[in-house]
Motif scaffolding. Structure first.
Motif, PDB file in Angstrom:
ATOM      1  N   ARG A 144      22.476  39.939  13.892  1.00 48.36           N
ATOM      2  CA  ARG A 144      23.434  40.191  12.811  1.00 48.36           C
ATOM      3  C   ARG A 144      24.184  41.501  13.020  1.00 48.36           C
ATOM      4  O   ARG A 144      25.399  41.585  12.758  1.00 48.36           O
ATOM      5  N   ARG A 145      23.484  42.520  13.497  1.00 45.59           N
ATOM      6  CA  ARG A 145      24.143  43.814  13.705  1.00 45.59           C
ATOM      7  C   ARG A 145      25.150  43.744  14.858  1.00 45.59           C
ATOM      8  O   ARG A 145      26.246  44.317  14.767  1.00 45.59           O
ATOM      9  N   LEU A 146      24.803  43.022  15.926  1.00 38.55           N
ATOM     10  CA  LEU A 146      25.738  42.866  17.041  1.00 38.55           C
ATOM     11  C   LEU A 146      26.937  42.011  16.640  1.00 38.55           C
ATOM     12  O   LEU A 146      28.074  42.282  17.045  1.00 38.55           O
ATOM     13  N   LEU A 147      26.687  40.968  15.839  1.00 42.17           N
ATOM     14  CA  LEU A 147      27.796  40.149  15.340  1.00 42.17           C
ATOM     15  C   LEU A 147      28.740  40.979  14.473  1.00 42.17           C
ATOM     16  O   LEU A 147      29.976  40.840  14.565  1.00 42.17           O
ATOM     17  N   LYS A 148      28.176  41.823  13.647  1.00 44.70           N
ATOM     18  CA  LYS A 148      29.001  42.677  12.772  1.00 44.70           C
ATOM     19  C   LYS A 148      29.845  43.652  13.594  1.00 44.70           C
ATOM     20  O   LYS A 148      31.030  43.852  13.314  1.00 44.70           O
ATOM     21  N   LEU A 149      29.237  44.236  14.637  1.00 50.20           N
ATOM     22  CA  LEU A 149      29.996  45.148  15.504  1.00 50.20           C
ATOM     23  C   LEU A 149      31.124  44.406  16.203  1.00 50.20           C
ATOM     24  O   LEU A 149      32.263  44.893  16.254  1.00 50.20           O
ATOM     25  N   ALA A 150      30.824  43.228  16.744  1.00 57.24           N
ATOM     26  CA  ALA A 150      31.854  42.442  17.410  1.00 57.24           C
ATOM     27  C   ALA A 150      32.979  42.086  16.452  1.00 57.24           C
ATOM     28  O   ALA A 150      34.161  42.071  16.827  1.00 57.24           O
ATOM     29  N   GLY A 151      32.617  41.825  15.190  1.00 52.61           N
ATOM     30  CA  GLY A 151      33.623  41.490  14.182  1.00 52.61           C
ATOM     31  C   GLY A 151      34.570  42.628  13.863  1.00 52.61           C
ATOM     32  O   GLY A 151      35.670  42.402  13.367  1.00 52.61           O
ATOM     33  N   VAL A 152      34.146  43.846  14.145  1.00 51.71           N
ATOM     34  CA  VAL A 152      35.038  45.001  13.983  1.00 51.71           C
ATOM     35  C   VAL A 152      36.140  44.964  15.044  1.00 51.71           C
ATOM     36  O   VAL A 152      37.268  45.398  14.808  1.00 51.71           O
ATOM     37  N   LEU A 153      35.812  44.410  16.213  1.00 55.64           N
ATOM     38  CA  LEU A 153      36.749  44.404  17.339  1.00 55.64           C
ATOM     39  C   LEU A 153      37.601  43.138  17.406  1.00 55.64           C
ATOM     40  O   LEU A 153      38.743  43.185  17.842  1.00 55.64           O
ATOM     41  N   SER A 154      37.024  42.008  17.003  1.00 55.06           N
ATOM     42  CA  SER A 154      37.672  40.727  17.259  1.00 55.06           C
ATOM     43  C   SER A 154      37.504  39.764  16.093  1.00 55.06           C
ATOM     44  O   SER A 154      36.523  39.833  15.342  1.00 55.06           O
ATOM     45  N   ALA A 155      38.460  38.827  15.988  1.00 55.06           N
ATOM     46  CA  ALA A 155      38.369  37.763  14.984  1.00 55.06           C
ATOM     47  C   ALA A 155      37.645  36.546  15.534  1.00 55.06           C
ATOM     48  O   ALA A 155      37.402  35.584  14.797  1.00 55.06           O
ATOM     49  N   LYS A 156      37.295  36.578  16.818  1.00 50.33           N
ATOM     50  CA  LYS A 156      36.671  35.420  17.456  1.00 50.33           C
ATOM     51  C   LYS A 156      35.275  35.802  17.934  1.00 50.33           C
ATOM     52  O   LYS A 156      35.088  36.226  19.077  1.00 50.33           O
ATOM     53  N   VAL A 157      34.314  35.667  17.049  1.00 51.57           N
ATOM     54  CA  VAL A 157      32.938  36.091  17.323  1.00 51.57           C
ATOM     55  C   VAL A 157      32.001  34.916  17.066  1.00 51.57           C
ATOM     56  O   VAL A 157      32.119  34.236  16.045  1.00 51.57           O
ATOM     57  N   SER A 158      31.078  34.682  17.987  1.00 50.11           N
ATOM     58  CA  SER A 158      30.125  33.589  17.787  1.00 50.11           C
ATOM     59  C   SER A 158      28.825  33.880  18.512  1.00 50.11           C
ATOM     60  O   SER A 158      28.774  34.693  19.432  1.00 50.11           O
ATOM     61  N   LYS A 159      27.773  33.199  18.072  1.00 49.50           N
ATOM     62  CA  LYS A 159      26.491  33.275  18.766  1.00 49.50           C
ATOM     63  C   LYS A 159      26.554  32.396  20.018  1.00 49.50           C
ATOM     64  O   LYS A 159      27.160  31.327  20.011  1.00 49.50           O
ATOM     65  N   ALA A 160      25.908  32.855  21.080  1.00 54.96           N
ATOM     66  CA  ALA A 160      25.837  32.060  22.304  1.00 54.96           C
ATOM     67  C   ALA A 160      24.605  32.484  23.082  1.00 54.96           C
ATOM     68  O   ALA A 160      24.493  33.637  23.490  1.00 54.96           O
ATOM     69  N   ASP A 161      23.684  31.544  23.275  1.00 53.10           N
ATOM     70  CA  ASP A 161      22.479  31.899  24.009  1.00 53.10           C
ATOM     71  C   ASP A 161      22.753  31.948  25.506  1.00 53.10           C
ATOM     72  O   ASP A 161      23.871  31.675  25.967  1.00 53.10           O
ATOM     73  N   SER A 162      21.725  32.278  26.281  1.00 59.16           N
ATOM     74  CA  SER A 162      21.909  32.496  27.715  1.00 59.16           C
ATOM     75  C   SER A 162      22.417  31.245  28.426  1.00 59.16           C
ATOM     76  O   SER A 162      23.231  31.332  29.360  1.00 59.16           O
ATOM     77  N   SER A 163      21.963  30.064  27.995  1.00 54.85           N
ATOM     78  CA  SER A 163      22.408  28.817  28.617  1.00 54.85           C
ATOM     79  C   SER A 163      23.898  28.568  28.365  1.00 54.85           C
ATOM     80  O   SER A 163      24.639  28.202  29.280  1.00 54.85           O
ATOM     81  N   VAL A 164      24.338  28.794  27.129  1.00 58.48           N
ATOM     82  CA  VAL A 164      25.753  28.602  26.795  1.00 58.48           C
ATOM     83  C   VAL A 164      26.620  29.585  27.579  1.00 58.48           C
ATOM     84  O   VAL A 164      27.661  29.213  28.142  1.00 58.48           O
ATOM     85  N   ARG A 165      26.202  30.830  27.622  1.00 57.36           N
ATOM     86  CA  ARG A 165      26.980  31.838  28.345  1.00 57.36           C
ATOM     87  C   ARG A 165      27.069  31.518  29.832  1.00 57.36           C
ATOM     88  O   ARG A 165      28.108  31.724  30.460  1.00 57.36           O
ATOM     89  N   ALA A 166      25.976  31.017  30.412  1.00 53.72           N
ATOM     90  CA  ALA A 166      25.983  30.672  31.841  1.00 53.72           C
ATOM     91  C   ALA A 166      27.007  29.584  32.124  1.00 53.72           C
ATOM     92  O   ALA A 166      27.752  29.652  33.115  1.00 53.72           O
ATOM     93  N   THR A 167      27.068  28.575  31.250  1.00 56.82           N
ATOM     94  CA  THR A 167      28.037  27.493  31.418  1.00 56.82           C
ATOM     95  C   THR A 167      29.461  28.021  31.283  1.00 56.82           C
ATOM     96  O   THR A 167      30.344  27.690  32.089  1.00 56.82           O
ATOM     97  N   LEU A 168      29.691  28.835  30.265  1.00 60.95           N
ATOM     98  CA  LEU A 168      31.023  29.406  30.070  1.00 60.95           C
ATOM     99  C   LEU A 168      31.418  30.293  31.240  1.00 60.95           C
ATOM    100  O   LEU A 168      32.589  30.311  31.655  1.00 60.95           O
ATOM    101  N   HIS A 169      30.449  31.029  31.784  1.00 59.96           N
ATOM    102  CA  HIS A 169      30.761  31.928  32.897  1.00 59.96           C
ATOM    103  C   HIS A 169      31.180  31.143  34.136  1.00 59.96           C
ATOM    104  O   HIS A 169      32.118  31.532  34.845  1.00 59.96           O
ATOM    105  N   ILE A 170      30.496  30.024  34.413  1.00 57.88           N
ATOM    106  CA  ILE A 170      30.891  29.178  35.543  1.00 57.88           C
ATOM    107  C   ILE A 170      32.309  28.652  35.341  1.00 57.88           C
ATOM    108  O   ILE A 170      33.143  28.673  36.259  1.00 57.88           O
ATOM    109  N   ALA A 171      32.589  28.178  34.124  1.00 55.83           N
ATOM    110  CA  ALA A 171      33.932  27.673  33.820  1.00 55.83           C
ATOM    111  C   ALA A 171      34.976  28.772  33.988  1.00 55.83           C
ATOM    112  O   ALA A 171      36.092  28.523  34.476  1.00 55.83           O
ATOM    113  N   ALA A 172      34.629  29.994  33.619  1.00 55.83           N
ATOM    114  CA  ALA A 172      35.555  31.115  33.753  1.00 55.83           C
ATOM    115  C   ALA A 172      35.823  31.437  35.217  1.00 55.83           C
ATOM    116  O   ALA A 172      36.963  31.739  35.603  1.00 55.83           O
ATOM    117  N   VAL A 173      34.789  31.368  36.042  1.00 61.63           N
ATOM    118  CA  VAL A 173      34.968  31.614  37.476  1.00 61.63           C
ATOM    119  C   VAL A 173      35.895  30.561  38.078  1.00 61.63           C
ATOM    120  O   VAL A 173      36.816  30.878  38.844  1.00 61.63           O
TER     121      VAL A 173
END
Length: 265
Positions: A144-173
């Motif tokens: 919750r504290r990390l989400l709140k900090l991210a919300g100070v910087l951006s309007a696009k904030v969401s939870k993402a576990d390690s598996s989701v991030r790994a998939t997104l990172h491959i797609a980004a590459v």
């Protein structure tokens, strides 16, 4: 009754590269106190710290243990080295890597991931309000504290576990790093023949714009999707002096052809 979230108001930033430089500016501009910047290369630490008017440190043992957050923004293979040299800390420790699991920080009580899902270069200004931030914490309060900090910087904030991030990172590459290398190869090819990369910029802009209202599959054009073997053969012949690019051309052409055959396009 859910207790109020204690905001993160002070940060020690570990790193001085592209992501760390951008985050230092974004946090400062948003009223978050960046107390220290660490780099093992003194000139890098002092350069970034001076630009943000914060303290520079070159020893991990000097990290301010009274800060709310230690944010590790270094190359993926350096994260474990950083964490192994840090002193005990009761605050939150988070890294900014997309492909590194949260568990790398499990030596701390409160830890997480604070991942800005964007390609960042020091020379480019970014509108952080449009940057997705992907957050994971090892417990509810940290999350919750990390989400709140991210919300100070951006309007696009969401939870993402390690598996989701790994998939997104491959797609980004695939969609960013690989595509940019194809731009590099195209620029080299044009330069070899005395032509400017500027010829391609309208094409690149239109291709990028199209996928904002069409799916990438629907936007695909070119000789491969048409199975125009005559044109592709001519291209392959012209690339005979550059076997590595010729190999990429053949691989990509075959992939496009087979993909669209399979999907029935």
């Amino acid at each position: 009754m859910t207790k109020d979230i204690v905001p993160i108001s002070s940060v020690v930033l570990f790193g001085s590269g592209n992501v760390a430089t951008h985050l230092a500016k974004a946090l400062n501009d948003s009223g978050i106190e960046v107390r220290q910047v660490y780099s093992r290369t003194p000139e890098h630490a002092y350069k970034l710290a001076e630009s943000k008017q914060v303290d520079a440190i070159t020893r991990l043992s000097e990290a301010d243990t009274s800060a709310d957050l230690w944010l590790i923004s270094v190359t993926d293979n350096a994260i474990e080295q950083i964490t192994s040299g840090l002193p005990p800390f009761k605050g939150i420790v988070a890294h900014t890597a997309g492909s590194i699991p949260i568990d790398v920080l499990s030596g701390f009580s409160n830890y997480g991931v604070f991942y800005p899902f964007q390609t960042l270069s020091k020379e480019r200004n970014i509108d952080y309000n449009d940057v997705p931030f992907l957050i994971e914490g090892n417990n509810e309060e940290t999350t919750r504290r990390l989400l709140k900090l991210a919300g100070v910087l951006s309007a696009k904030v969401s939870k993402a576990d390690s598996s989701v991030r790994a998939t997104l990172h491959i797609a980004a590459v695939l969609s960013c790093n690989f595509v940019n290398h194809l731009y590099t190869l195209s620029a080299d090819l044009l330069e070899k023949h005395g032509l400017s990369f500027d010829y391609l910029t309208p094409l690149i802009k239109e291709t990028t714009q199209k996928i904002l209202y069409l799916s990438p599959r629907e936007a695909q054009t070119g000789p491969a999707i048409r199975n125009d073997t005559e044109v592709m053969a001519k291209h392959m012949e012209r690339l005979s002096g550059n076997p590595s690019v010729q190999k990429i051309y053949e691989l990509m052409s075959n992939e496009i052809l087979q993909y669209h055959k399979t999907t029935g396009d």
